[in-house]
Design an enzyme around this catalytic site. Structure first.
Site, PDB file in Angstrom:
ATOM      1  N   HIS A 122       0.817  -1.211   0.000  1.00  0.00           N
ATOM      2  CA  HIS A 122       0.000   0.000   0.000  1.00  0.00           C
ATOM      3  C   HIS A 122       0.853   1.263   0.000  1.00  0.00           C
ATOM      4  O   HIS A 122       1.720   1.427   0.859  1.00  0.00           O
ATOM      5  CB  HIS A 122      -0.875   0.055   1.258  1.00  0.00           C
ATOM      6  CG  HIS A 122      -1.889  -1.040   1.313  1.00  0.00           C
ATOM      7  ND1 HIS A 122      -2.731  -1.207   2.379  1.00  0.00           N
ATOM      8  CD2 HIS A 122      -2.198  -2.022   0.442  1.00  0.00           C
ATOM      9  CE1 HIS A 122      -3.521  -2.255   2.158  1.00  0.00           C
ATOM     10  NE2 HIS A 122      -3.210  -2.768   0.991  1.00  0.00           N
ATOM     11  N   ARG A 147      -0.532  -0.569  -4.506  1.00  0.00           N
ATOM     12  CA  ARG A 147      -1.845   0.065  -4.475  1.00  0.00           C
ATOM     13  C   ARG A 147      -1.666   1.534  -4.117  1.00  0.00           C
ATOM     14  O   ARG A 147      -0.946   1.858  -3.167  1.00  0.00           O
ATOM     15  CB  ARG A 147      -2.730  -0.622  -3.422  1.00  0.00           C
ATOM     16  CG  ARG A 147      -4.161  -0.151  -3.439  1.00  0.00           C
ATOM     17  CD  ARG A 147      -4.967  -0.730  -2.294  1.00  0.00           C
ATOM     18  NE  ARG A 147      -4.787   0.032  -1.080  1.00  0.00           N
ATOM     19  CZ  ARG A 147      -5.635  -0.006  -0.030  1.00  0.00           C
ATOM     20  NH1 ARG A 147      -6.700  -0.793  -0.072  1.00  0.00           N
ATOM     21  NH2 ARG A 147      -5.410   0.712   1.039  1.00  0.00           N
ATOM     22  N   TYR A 159     -10.683   7.024   2.618  1.00  0.00           N
ATOM     23  CA  TYR A 159     -10.279   5.628   2.695  1.00  0.00           C
ATOM     24  C   TYR A 159      -8.835   5.435   2.183  1.00  0.00           C
ATOM     25  O   TYR A 159      -8.477   5.948   1.134  1.00  0.00           O
ATOM     26  CB  TYR A 159     -11.212   4.710   1.888  1.00  0.00           C
ATOM     27  CG  TYR A 159     -10.599   3.346   1.828  1.00  0.00           C
ATOM     28  CD1 TYR A 159     -10.612   2.529   2.950  1.00  0.00           C
ATOM     29  CD2 TYR A 159      -9.880   2.930   0.704  1.00  0.00           C
ATOM     30  CE1 TYR A 159      -9.947   1.324   2.965  1.00  0.00           C
ATOM     31  CE2 TYR A 159      -9.207   1.723   0.713  1.00  0.00           C
ATOM     32  CZ  TYR A 159      -9.249   0.925   1.840  1.00  0.00           C
ATOM     33  OH  TYR A 159      -8.562  -0.254   1.854  1.00  0.00           O
ATOM     34  N   ASP A 216      -8.190   1.146  -4.896  1.00  0.00           N
ATOM     35  CA  ASP A 216      -9.388   0.638  -4.225  1.00  0.00           C
ATOM     36  C   ASP A 216     -10.420   1.764  -4.101  1.00  0.00           C
ATOM     37  O   ASP A 216     -10.151   2.784  -3.461  1.00  0.00           O
ATOM     38  CB  ASP A 216      -8.994   0.128  -2.823  1.00  0.00           C
ATOM     39  CG  ASP A 216     -10.090  -0.695  -2.161  1.00  0.00           C
ATOM     40  OD1 ASP A 216     -11.239  -0.660  -2.653  1.00  0.00           O
ATOM     41  OD2 ASP A 216      -9.793  -1.358  -1.150  1.00  0.00           O
ATOM     42  N   HIS A 218     -13.457   1.206  -2.804  1.00  0.00           N
ATOM     43  CA  HIS A 218     -14.137   0.906  -1.553  1.00  0.00           C
ATOM     44  C   HIS A 218     -15.646   1.128  -1.622  1.00  0.00           C
ATOM     45  O   HIS A 218     -16.240   1.778  -0.748  1.00  0.00           O
ATOM     46  CB  HIS A 218     -13.508   1.696  -0.389  1.00  0.00           C
ATOM     47  CG  HIS A 218     -13.201   0.846   0.796  1.00  0.00           C
ATOM     48  ND1 HIS A 218     -13.889   0.953   1.961  1.00  0.00           N
ATOM     49  CD2 HIS A 218     -12.303  -0.136   0.975  1.00  0.00           C
ATOM     50  CE1 HIS A 218     -13.410   0.070   2.826  1.00  0.00           C
ATOM     51  NE2 HIS A 218     -12.452  -0.603   2.247  1.00  0.00           N
ATOM     52  N   GLU A 242     -10.577  -1.675  -7.779  1.00  0.00           N
ATOM     53  CA  GLU A 242     -11.196  -2.585  -6.804  1.00  0.00           C
ATOM     54  C   GLU A 242     -12.516  -2.044  -6.257  1.00  0.00           C
ATOM     55  O   GLU A 242     -12.623  -0.849  -5.964  1.00  0.00           O
ATOM     56  CB  GLU A 242     -10.190  -2.773  -5.666  1.00  0.00           C
ATOM     57  CG  GLU A 242     -10.703  -3.583  -4.498  1.00  0.00           C
ATOM     58  CD  GLU A 242      -9.618  -3.726  -3.425  1.00  0.00           C
ATOM     59  OE1 GLU A 242      -8.427  -3.530  -3.740  1.00  0.00           O
ATOM     60  OE2 GLU A 242      -9.976  -4.038  -2.284  1.00  0.00           O
ATOM     61  N   GLU A 268     -14.185  -8.431  -1.470  1.00  0.00           N
ATOM     62  CA  GLU A 268     -13.551  -8.719  -0.173  1.00  0.00           C
ATOM     63  C   GLU A 268     -14.587  -8.881   0.934  1.00  0.00           C
ATOM     64  O   GLU A 268     -14.305  -9.525   1.940  1.00  0.00           O
ATOM     65  CB  GLU A 268     -12.522  -7.642   0.195  1.00  0.00           C
ATOM     66  CG  GLU A 268     -13.137  -6.288   0.503  1.00  0.00           C
ATOM     67  CD  GLU A 268     -12.083  -5.202   0.748  1.00  0.00           C
ATOM     68  OE1 GLU A 268     -11.069  -5.208   0.036  1.00  0.00           O
ATOM     69  OE2 GLU A 268     -12.299  -4.371   1.641  1.00  0.00           O
ATOM     70  N   ARG A 289     -11.768 -11.085  -4.720  1.00  0.00           N
ATOM     71  CA  ARG A 289     -11.065 -10.489  -3.575  1.00  0.00           C
ATOM     72  C   ARG A 289     -11.199 -11.284  -2.264  1.00  0.00           C
ATOM     73  O   ARG A 289     -10.545 -10.981  -1.276  1.00  0.00           O
ATOM     74  CB  ARG A 289     -11.613  -9.071  -3.331  1.00  0.00           C
ATOM     75  CG  ARG A 289     -11.130  -8.064  -4.328  1.00  0.00           C
ATOM     76  CD  ARG A 289      -9.658  -7.783  -4.150  1.00  0.00           C
ATOM     77  NE  ARG A 289      -9.399  -6.920  -3.000  1.00  0.00           N
ATOM     78  CZ  ARG A 289      -8.308  -6.990  -2.249  1.00  0.00           C
ATOM     79  NH1 ARG A 289      -7.378  -7.883  -2.486  1.00  0.00           N
ATOM     80  NH2 ARG A 289      -8.131  -6.151  -1.246  1.00  0.00           N
ATOM     81  N   GLU A 345      -2.577  -9.485  -1.801  1.00  0.00           N
ATOM     82  CA  GLU A 345      -2.387  -8.251  -1.030  1.00  0.00           C
ATOM     83  C   GLU A 345      -1.556  -8.574   0.219  1.00  0.00           C
ATOM     84  O   GLU A 345      -1.800  -9.567   0.894  1.00  0.00           O
ATOM     85  CB  GLU A 345      -3.747  -7.676  -0.610  1.00  0.00           C
ATOM     86  CG  GLU A 345      -3.636  -6.341   0.107  1.00  0.00           C
ATOM     87  CD  GLU A 345      -5.009  -5.767   0.484  1.00  0.00           C
ATOM     88  OE1 GLU A 345      -5.959  -6.557   0.646  1.00  0.00           O
ATOM     89  OE2 GLU A 345      -5.129  -4.537   0.606  1.00  0.00           O
ATOM     90  N   TRP A 408     -18.770   3.111   3.277  1.00  0.00           N
ATOM     91  CA  TRP A 408     -17.408   3.477   3.669  1.00  0.00           C
ATOM     92  C   TRP A 408     -16.421   2.710   2.817  1.00  0.00           C
ATOM     93  O   TRP A 408     -16.577   1.555   2.523  1.00  0.00           O
ATOM     94  CB  TRP A 408     -17.125   3.166   5.143  1.00  0.00           C
ATOM     95  CG  TRP A 408     -15.696   3.549   5.467  1.00  0.00           C
ATOM     96  CD1 TRP A 408     -15.190   4.813   5.564  1.00  0.00           C
ATOM     97  CD2 TRP A 408     -14.598   2.654   5.695  1.00  0.00           C
ATOM     98  NE1 TRP A 408     -13.838   4.764   5.830  1.00  0.00           N
ATOM     99  CE2 TRP A 408     -13.459   3.451   5.910  1.00  0.00           C
ATOM    100  CE3 TRP A 408     -14.465   1.250   5.705  1.00  0.00           C
ATOM    101  CZ2 TRP A 408     -12.192   2.925   6.141  1.00  0.00           C
ATOM    102  CZ3 TRP A 408     -13.220   0.704   5.947  1.00  0.00           C
ATOM    103  CH2 TRP A 408     -12.084   1.546   6.172  1.00  0.00           C
TER     104      TRP A 408
END
Ligand code: EZ4
Ligand code: CO
Length: 408
Positions: A122, A147, A159, A216, A218, A242, A268, A289, A345, A408
């Protein structure tokens, strides 16, 4: 090989983790990760009150039968609490079976399909210079895929800017602020959509054409907004975009797909094969994910990934800090064995986490590899865990500028 004991271990070394430890009559132990960020005690109670008593006396070798017994046998199927519980039992039984065989788990799953797992790390920055420094730092750590998460002008924090182990709750400290409750963030979709393409243009110009970049979203966009973002990022050649939409409405991804060639990763927060049915069958995504921890363990996730392979969809298992080292190790063994591995990840864990979870997997040259120890290759240190009691913590809640609750 009968199960003699099933213990639910809750500790907070760096952050909260829920771990299941299964012990057989002849003294073999297996570990499973059951951590569900912000809802940890619900899984702990499900396991302790409703699952552990059913495990005692069962044949530890009957992994598939136990999976079916817990999934169908509960009548109330699916959902994150149930599936994290099933996952923990399943992973612990695979750990035991591999230890009994004297082999690292990946050998029981069919052996190595590759040398190691490409991992992504990240990078984050409120402003571009900070973000570029963060990317440089990750590359120095060896990462070969990154990422990228950026601040948005006018929004205070969004985020991906705080580390996953950072402060995620207010209160609950024993002072005057009352019980722990989620922190709140503010969101503005238009500001985000205006800002992000320029950031990727600058990042790509800095790092060159080859470095795989991920991002991402999110779950924050509608399908048409996601389509616009995917299209606007095409010149910067993302490895994946993502969770562009909440995606409970799987059919919504058709629209996104029609408009953009940016590869999509999703799921995810999903936990069964049914959550991916349309997405995979219609090839609406490129990467799954789900991690072992939240998708019913090795047994549940392997079934999803076999289904995905038929449609050229690959793995992209979730690996934030709230997947414990036990869950990560299971992901590494599974990822090494499957034919359709995509990327893993890996954000690492804190030093405190590693005092409780004694790991043997390695991260070198941007690649994760399991050890040759029998089983998962992770030990749990009860004495170390005793110093880290559970602390209530939550993921943030997100609101639009007018106060409306948003994803979120
Ligand atoms: O928000 O793990 O891709 N990674 C993520 C994570 C999740 C947290 C939730 O517990 O989206 O940062
Ligand atoms: Co994500």
């Amino acid at each position: 090989m009968k199960i003699g004991k099933a213990e639910v271990l809750v500790a907070s070394p760096g952050r909260n983790f829920v771990t299941l430890r299964v012990t057989t009559d002849d003294g073999l132990t297996g570990l499973g990760d059951a951590t569900l960020n912000g809802r940890e005690l619900a899984v702990a109670a499900y396991l302790r009150d409703h699952v552990a008593p059913l495990l005692i006396g069962r044949d530890a070798g009957r992994i598939e039968d136990t999976w079916q017994y817990l999934y169908r046998g509960a009548y109330w199927r699916r959902g994150p609490v149930t599936m994290a519980s099933v996952a923990a039992v399943d992973t612990a039984l695979w750990d035991i079976k591999a230890k009994a065989a004297g082999m690292p788990l990946y050998q029981l799953l069919g052996g190595r399909s590759r040398d190691g797992l490409l991992a992504y790390g990240h990078a984050r920055g409120a402003e571009l210079p900070e973000l570029l420094d963060s990317i440089r730092e990750r590359r120095e750590q060896g990462y070969r895929a990154i990422r990228v998460q950026t601040g948005v002008p006018g929004l205070h924090g969004t985020y991906g800017l705080a580390s996953a182990s950072g402060p995620r709750a207010v209160g609950g400290t024993g002072h005057d602020s009352g019980p722990a409750r989620p922190a709140e963030e503010t969101w503005d979709t238009s500001a985000y959509l205006r800002h992000v393409p320029g950031v990727f243009e600058a990042v790509r110009a800095e790092v060159g054409p080859e470095l795989p970049l991920l991002h991402d979203v999110h779950h924050r966009l509608t399908p048409i907004q996601a389509a616009r973002l995917g299209k606007s990022l095409e010149p910067y050649d993302l490895f994946w975009l993502e969770d562009v939409t909440p995606a409970e409405n799987q059919e919504a991804l058709r629209l996104v797909r029609q408009h953009t060639t940016t590869p999509l990763a999703l799921g995810e927060v999903f936990n069964t094969i049914w959550d991916y049915k349309t997405l995979v069958q219609e090839q609406l995504i490129d990467y799954v994910r789900s991690p072992v921890t939240h998708a019913g363990g090795i047994t549940g996730l392997r079934r999803i990934l076999d289904f995905a392979a038929v449609h050229q969809v690959k793995s992209g298992m979730h690996g934030p800090e709230d997947i414990s080292p036990v869950g990560l190790s299971a992901a590494i063994h599974l990822g090494l064995a499957i034919p359709n591995f995509g990327i893993q990840e890996y954000s690492g864990h804190t030093a405190a986490t590693h005092t409780v979870f004694r790991t043997s997997y390695a991260f070198a040259g941007g690649t994760l590899s399991p050890s040759e120890q029998p089983g998962l290759g992770v030990d749990y240190d009860d004495d170390a865990a005793a110093a880290f009691p559970y602390e209530a913590a939550y993921l943030p809640v997100n609101r639009l500028r007018d106060g409306t609750v948003h994803d979120w």
